[in-house]
Design a protein around this motif. Structure first.
Motif, PDB file in Angstrom:
ATOM      1  N   ASP A 170      -5.092   6.004 -50.790  1.00 55.74           N
ATOM      2  CA  ASP A 170      -5.798   4.730 -50.675  1.00 55.74           C
ATOM      3  C   ASP A 170      -7.246   4.857 -51.128  1.00 55.74           C
ATOM      4  OD1 ASP A 170      -5.923   1.923 -49.698  1.00 55.74           O
ATOM      5  OD2 ASP A 170      -7.346   2.774 -48.268  1.00 55.74           O
ATOM      6  N   PHE A 171      -7.930   5.926 -50.690  1.00 51.81           N
ATOM      7  CA  PHE A 171      -9.337   6.088 -51.042  1.00 51.81           C
ATOM      8  C   PHE A 171      -9.504   6.315 -52.535  1.00 51.81           C
ATOM      9  CE2 PHE A 171     -13.142   8.539 -51.910  1.00 51.81           C
ATOM     10  CZ  PHE A 171     -14.113   7.750 -51.306  1.00 51.81           C
ATOM     11  N   SER A 172      -8.651   7.147 -53.127  1.00 45.19           N
ATOM     12  CA  SER A 172      -8.788   7.436 -54.560  1.00 45.19           C
ATOM     13  C   SER A 172      -8.638   6.151 -55.375  1.00 45.19           C
ATOM     14  CB  SER A 172      -7.765   8.483 -55.006  1.00 45.19           C
ATOM     15  OG  SER A 172      -6.446   8.004 -54.857  1.00 45.19           O
ATOM     16  N   ASP A 197     -13.525   7.145 -66.127  1.00 51.16           N
ATOM     17  CA  ASP A 197     -12.604   8.232 -66.475  1.00 51.16           C
ATOM     18  C   ASP A 197     -13.292   9.569 -66.721  1.00 51.16           C
ATOM     19  OD1 ASP A 197     -10.215   6.648 -66.405  1.00 51.16           O
ATOM     20  OD2 ASP A 197     -10.885   5.708 -68.267  1.00 51.16           O
ATOM     21  N   SER A 198     -14.526   9.700 -66.278  1.00 53.80           N
ATOM     22  CA  SER A 198     -15.263  10.943 -66.519  1.00 53.80           C
ATOM     23  C   SER A 198     -14.981  11.988 -65.449  1.00 53.80           C
ATOM     24  CB  SER A 198     -16.766  10.656 -66.546  1.00 53.80           C
ATOM     25  OG  SER A 198     -17.204  10.250 -65.251  1.00 53.80           O
ATOM     26  N   ASP A 199     -15.285  13.242 -65.775  1.00 52.43           N
ATOM     27  CA  ASP A 199     -15.174  14.313 -64.789  1.00 52.43           C
ATOM     28  C   ASP A 199     -16.101  14.046 -63.607  1.00 52.43           C
ATOM     29  OD1 ASP A 199     -13.303  15.621 -66.274  1.00 52.43           O
ATOM     30  OD2 ASP A 199     -14.683  17.080 -67.147  1.00 52.43           O
ATOM     31  N   LYS A 200     -17.255  13.430 -63.883  1.00 46.57           N
ATOM     32  CA  LYS A 200     -18.206  13.120 -62.808  1.00 46.57           C
ATOM     33  C   LYS A 200     -17.590  12.162 -61.789  1.00 46.57           C
ATOM     34  CE  LYS A 200     -22.815  13.886 -64.785  1.00 46.57           C
ATOM     35  NZ  LYS A 200     -22.457  14.528 -66.044  1.00 46.57           N
ATOM     36  N   ALA A 201     -16.771  11.232 -62.271  1.00 48.24           N
ATOM     37  CA  ALA A 201     -16.150  10.273 -61.360  1.00 48.24           C
ATOM     38  C   ALA A 201     -15.165  10.973 -60.430  1.00 48.24           C
ATOM     39  CB  ALA A 201     -15.446   9.176 -62.157  1.00 48.24           C
ATOM     40  N   SER A 202     -14.362  11.892 -60.965  1.00 51.02           N
ATOM     41  CA  SER A 202     -13.432  12.658 -60.128  1.00 51.02           C
ATOM     42  C   SER A 202     -14.194  13.502 -59.126  1.00 51.02           C
ATOM     43  CB  SER A 202     -12.551  13.563 -61.004  1.00 51.02           C
ATOM     44  OG  SER A 202     -11.695  12.796 -61.804  1.00 51.02           O
ATOM     45  N   ARG A 203     -15.286  14.113 -59.589  1.00 51.65           N
ATOM     46  CA  ARG A 203     -16.101  14.938 -58.696  1.00 51.65           C
ATOM     47  C   ARG A 203     -16.745  14.084 -57.624  1.00 51.65           C
ATOM     48  NH1 ARG A 203     -15.965  19.591 -56.826  1.00 51.65           N
ATOM     49  NH2 ARG A 203     -15.891  20.593 -58.864  1.00 51.65           N
ATOM     50  N   LEU A 204     -17.171  12.883 -57.978  1.00 50.78           N
ATOM     51  CA  LEU A 204     -17.780  11.995 -56.987  1.00 50.78           C
ATOM     52  C   LEU A 204     -16.765  11.612 -55.915  1.00 50.78           C
ATOM     53  CD1 LEU A 204     -20.080  10.249 -55.923  1.00 50.78           C
ATOM     54  CD2 LEU A 204     -19.393   8.459 -57.542  1.00 50.78           C
ATOM     55  N   TYR A 216      -8.357  15.025 -57.510  1.00 52.84           N
ATOM     56  CA  TYR A 216      -7.232  15.084 -58.440  1.00 52.84           C
ATOM     57  C   TYR A 216      -6.520  13.731 -58.520  1.00 52.84           C
ATOM     58  CZ  TYR A 216      -2.971  16.169 -60.823  1.00 52.84           C
ATOM     59  OH  TYR A 216      -1.940  16.132 -61.718  1.00 52.84           O
ATOM     60  N   LEU A 217      -6.281  13.135 -57.376  1.00 60.29           N
ATOM     61  CA  LEU A 217      -5.603  11.832 -57.346  1.00 60.29           C
ATOM     62  C   LEU A 217      -6.397  10.775 -58.108  1.00 60.29           C
ATOM     63  CD1 LEU A 217      -4.386  11.741 -53.634  1.00 60.29           C
ATOM     64  CD2 LEU A 217      -2.940  11.879 -55.658  1.00 60.29           C
ATOM     65  N   TYR A 218      -7.724  10.863 -58.019  1.00 60.12           N
ATOM     66  CA  TYR A 218      -8.558   9.921 -58.763  1.00 60.12           C
ATOM     67  C   TYR A 218      -8.307  10.050 -60.263  1.00 60.12           C
ATOM     68  CZ  TYR A 218     -12.499   7.449 -60.720  1.00 60.12           C
ATOM     69  OH  TYR A 218     -13.251   6.573 -61.451  1.00 60.12           O
ATOM     70  N   GLY A 219      -8.236  11.275 -60.722  1.00 56.53           N
ATOM     71  CA  GLY A 219      -8.047  11.525 -62.144  1.00 56.53           C
ATOM     72  C   GLY A 219      -6.635  11.320 -62.642  1.00 56.53           C
ATOM     73  N   HIS A 220      -5.680  11.181 -61.695  1.00 58.29           N
ATOM     74  CA  HIS A 220      -4.281  11.013 -62.067  1.00 58.29           C
ATOM     75  C   HIS A 220      -3.659   9.864 -61.263  1.00 58.29           C
ATOM     76  CE1 HIS A 220      -5.346  15.082 -63.215  1.00 58.29           C
ATOM     77  NE2 HIS A 220      -4.336  15.050 -64.076  1.00 58.29           N
ATOM     78  N   PRO A 221      -4.122   8.624 -61.556  1.00 57.64           N
ATOM     79  CA  PRO A 221      -3.635   7.470 -60.772  1.00 57.64           C
ATOM     80  C   PRO A 221      -2.146   7.203 -61.010  1.00 57.64           C
ATOM     81  CG  PRO A 221      -4.905   6.748 -62.685  1.00 57.64           C
ATOM     82  CD  PRO A 221      -5.064   8.235 -62.616  1.00 57.64           C
TER      83      PRO A 221
END
Length: 400
Positions: free
Chosen positions: A139-141, A216-223, A395-400
Motif C-alpha cells: 500500500d505504501f509503495s 522512475d528514478s533510483d532516488k525515488a526508490s531510495r526515498l 523494491y516494490l516501488y521500482g516494480h509496481p
C-alpha cells in the motif's frame, strides 16, 4: 537511528512466493552472486536433546511465553492448543523453521535456525504487524509512487508537505502517533539518507532525495525505502514505550520518547507475555538492556573525538595563518626584531608539527571507532528490521 548513507549491505537472494520480488538489487547496492548450495539431507525431526534444550529455553522465559502466547503459536501452526511447550509444539515450530525463510537480504541469512524456539525474530515473520505487514508495504509503495508522480511542478516545500502527509497517514493506519515534522538534511554531511529522533518524534530526510527525484528514478526508490525505514523506527519506538508502560514488569531504563507520545503509549500498554510484547522486548533489550551502556559510551567517545578533531584542525589553521604573517614580518625586518620573529616562527612551526601529529592520532582513533560503530549498526535488531522492510518497499516501488 536511521538509514545510513551510503548503504553498504549485500543484496537479497531469491525466495519463493510474493516476497521473492525483493530479491532484486536495492537502489544504491551492488548485487552479490550466490553460488548454488550443495544439496544437504533435510532433518525431519529434532532429537530428544534438541527438544529438551528448546523446552528449557521456554521455561527460562515463562513470563514471556505464557500459555496464552503458546496457544496462539499452536493455533497458527494448526496443532492442539495445549498452552504448553510440549514435544508436539517444539517439533511443529521446527517444521515451520525448515519450511520458511527469514528475509533473505544477506548471504547465509536465508533460513531460520531449526531449533524449535519461537524467537522474537521468528514471531515477526509468523505474526507480522505494524509496518512489518506485507499489505502495508504494498500500500505504501503505491501511495508513494502516486505522490512522487505529481511532484514535477511542485516546490521543495510543497514536496516536503506531501511527504509529511504520506508519513502521518501511514502511521495513523497502524495506530502510531504522527511525527512532528520532516527535517531536510545534507545526506552526505550527515552520512545518512534519513534519521528518526524519538525524543523529538521527527524524521530527517536527505534533501537531495526529495528535491531531485522523479517518479522512475533510483532516488525515488531510495526515498520510498528511506521513508518506510524511518517510519518503522517510529513504529518500533512506540512499541517500546507501550512495553515500558506495562506495570506488570518494571523495566530498569527509561524510554527516551517524546513525552506526549509516551502518554499516548501509556494508554495502550503492552503485556510482557504477549506476541507483540515479545517482539517489542527484542528491540527494548538491545536499546536499553545490559550492553546498551557500553554502546552509548562508544557513541559519546566518538562525538568527543569529532569535537577534538575540529578543535585541533581549527588551531592548526589559526597557527598556519599566524605563521604566514610572521614570515611576512620576518622578511621586512632586521636586527634584534628579526631574531625575535625568527624564534617565534620556529616555535609556531614546532607547535603546528605537534598539533598535526595529535590530529593524526585522533583521526586514527576516529577510524577505529567508526568501524566499531558500523559493527554496532549491523548488529542492531532495530536497524536490521527497518533496513529489511524498507528495502522491500524500495523494491516494490521500482516494480509496481
Amino acid at each position: 537511528m536511521g538509514l545510513k548513507f551510503p548503504d553498504a549491505r549485500e543484496t537479497a537472494q531469491p525466495e519463493a512466493g510474493a516476497e521473492a520480488k525483493v530479491a532484486a538489487k536495492i537502489a544504491g547496492n551492488t548485487a552479490v552472486s550466490a553460488k548454488p548450495a550443495a544439496a544437504q539431507p533435510v532433518a525431519t525431526k529434532l532429537t530428544d536433546k534438541q527438544i529438551k534444550e528448546a523446552q528449557a529455553w521456554y521455561a527460562a522465559r515463562k513470563d514471556q511465553y505464557t500459555p496464552e502466547v503458546l496457544k496462539q503459536i499452536q493455533q497458527k501452526l494448526g496443532i492442539a492448543a495445549t498452552g504448553k511447550a510440549d514435544v508436539a509444539t517444539v517439533q511443529a515450530i521446527a517444521k515451520w523453521q525448515r519450511e520458511n525463510k527469514d528475509w533473505p537480504y544477506k548471504a547465509g541469512d536465508e533460513k531460520f535456525s531449526v531449533d524449535g524456539k519461537a524467537s522474537a525474530k521468528l514471531l515477526e515473520k509468523m505474526f507480522p504487524s505494524g509496518l512489518n505487514d506485507w499489505s502495508q508495504m504494498v500500500d505504501f509503495s503505491a501511495k508513494a509512487r502516486k505522490a512522487i508522480n505529481s511532484w514535477k511542478n511542485l516546490s521543495l516545500d510543497q514536496r516536503k508537505a506531501q511527504v509529511i502527509i504520506l508519513i502521518n497517514q501511514t502511521l495513523a493506519g497502524i495506530g502510531v502517533p504522527p511525527i512532528k515534522t520532516v527535517i531536510l538534511i545534507d545526506g552526505k554531511a550527515e552520512n545518512a539518507y534519513g534519521l528518526f529522533l524519538a525524543s523529538e518524534w521527527t524524521i530527517s530526510i536527505d534533501r537531495d532525495l526529495i528535491e531531485n527525484c522523479t517518479k522512475d528514478s533510483d532516488k525515488a526508490s531510495r526515498l520510498a525505502d528511506t521513508l518506510y525505514h524511518e517510519m518503522r523506527h517510529a513504529d518500533q519506538n512506540f512499541a517500546l514505550s507501550r512495553l515500558a508502560a506495562n506495570q506488570e514488569t518494571k523495566y530498569p531504563n527509561p524510554v527516551d520518547t517524546l513525552s506526549s507520545v509516551a502518554k499516548i503509549a501509556a494508554q495502550r500498554p503492552l503485556k510482557t507475555g504477549s506476541i507483540e510484547g515479545i517482539k517489542a522486548n527484542r528491540f527494548y533489550q538491545y536499546k536499553y538492556g545490559p550492553e546498551s551502556e557500553s554502546r552509548l559510551k562508544t557513541r559519546i567517545q566518538f562525538r568527543a573525538l569529532e569535537n577534538k578533531e575540529k578543535s585541533i584542525s581549527g588551531a592548526i589553521k589559526a597557527n598556519e595563518e599566524n605563521l604566514a604573517e610572521l614570515l611576512v614580518k620576518f622578511n621586512k625586518t632586521s636586527g634584534q626584531e628579526k631574531v625575535d620573529i625568527g624564534k617565534a616562527i620556529k616555535s609556531v612551526r614546532s607547535l603546528i608539527e605537534s598539533q598535526k601529529k595529535e590530529l593524526a592520532n585522533v583521526r586514527l582513533e576516529l577510524s577505529q571507532l567508526t568501524r566499531k560503530i558500523d559493527q554496532m549498526y549491523d548488529e542492531s535488531p532495530l536497524e536490521d528490521d527497518a533496513w529489511r522492510i524498507g528495502g522491500m518497499v524500495g523494491y516494490l516501488y521500482g516494480h509496481p
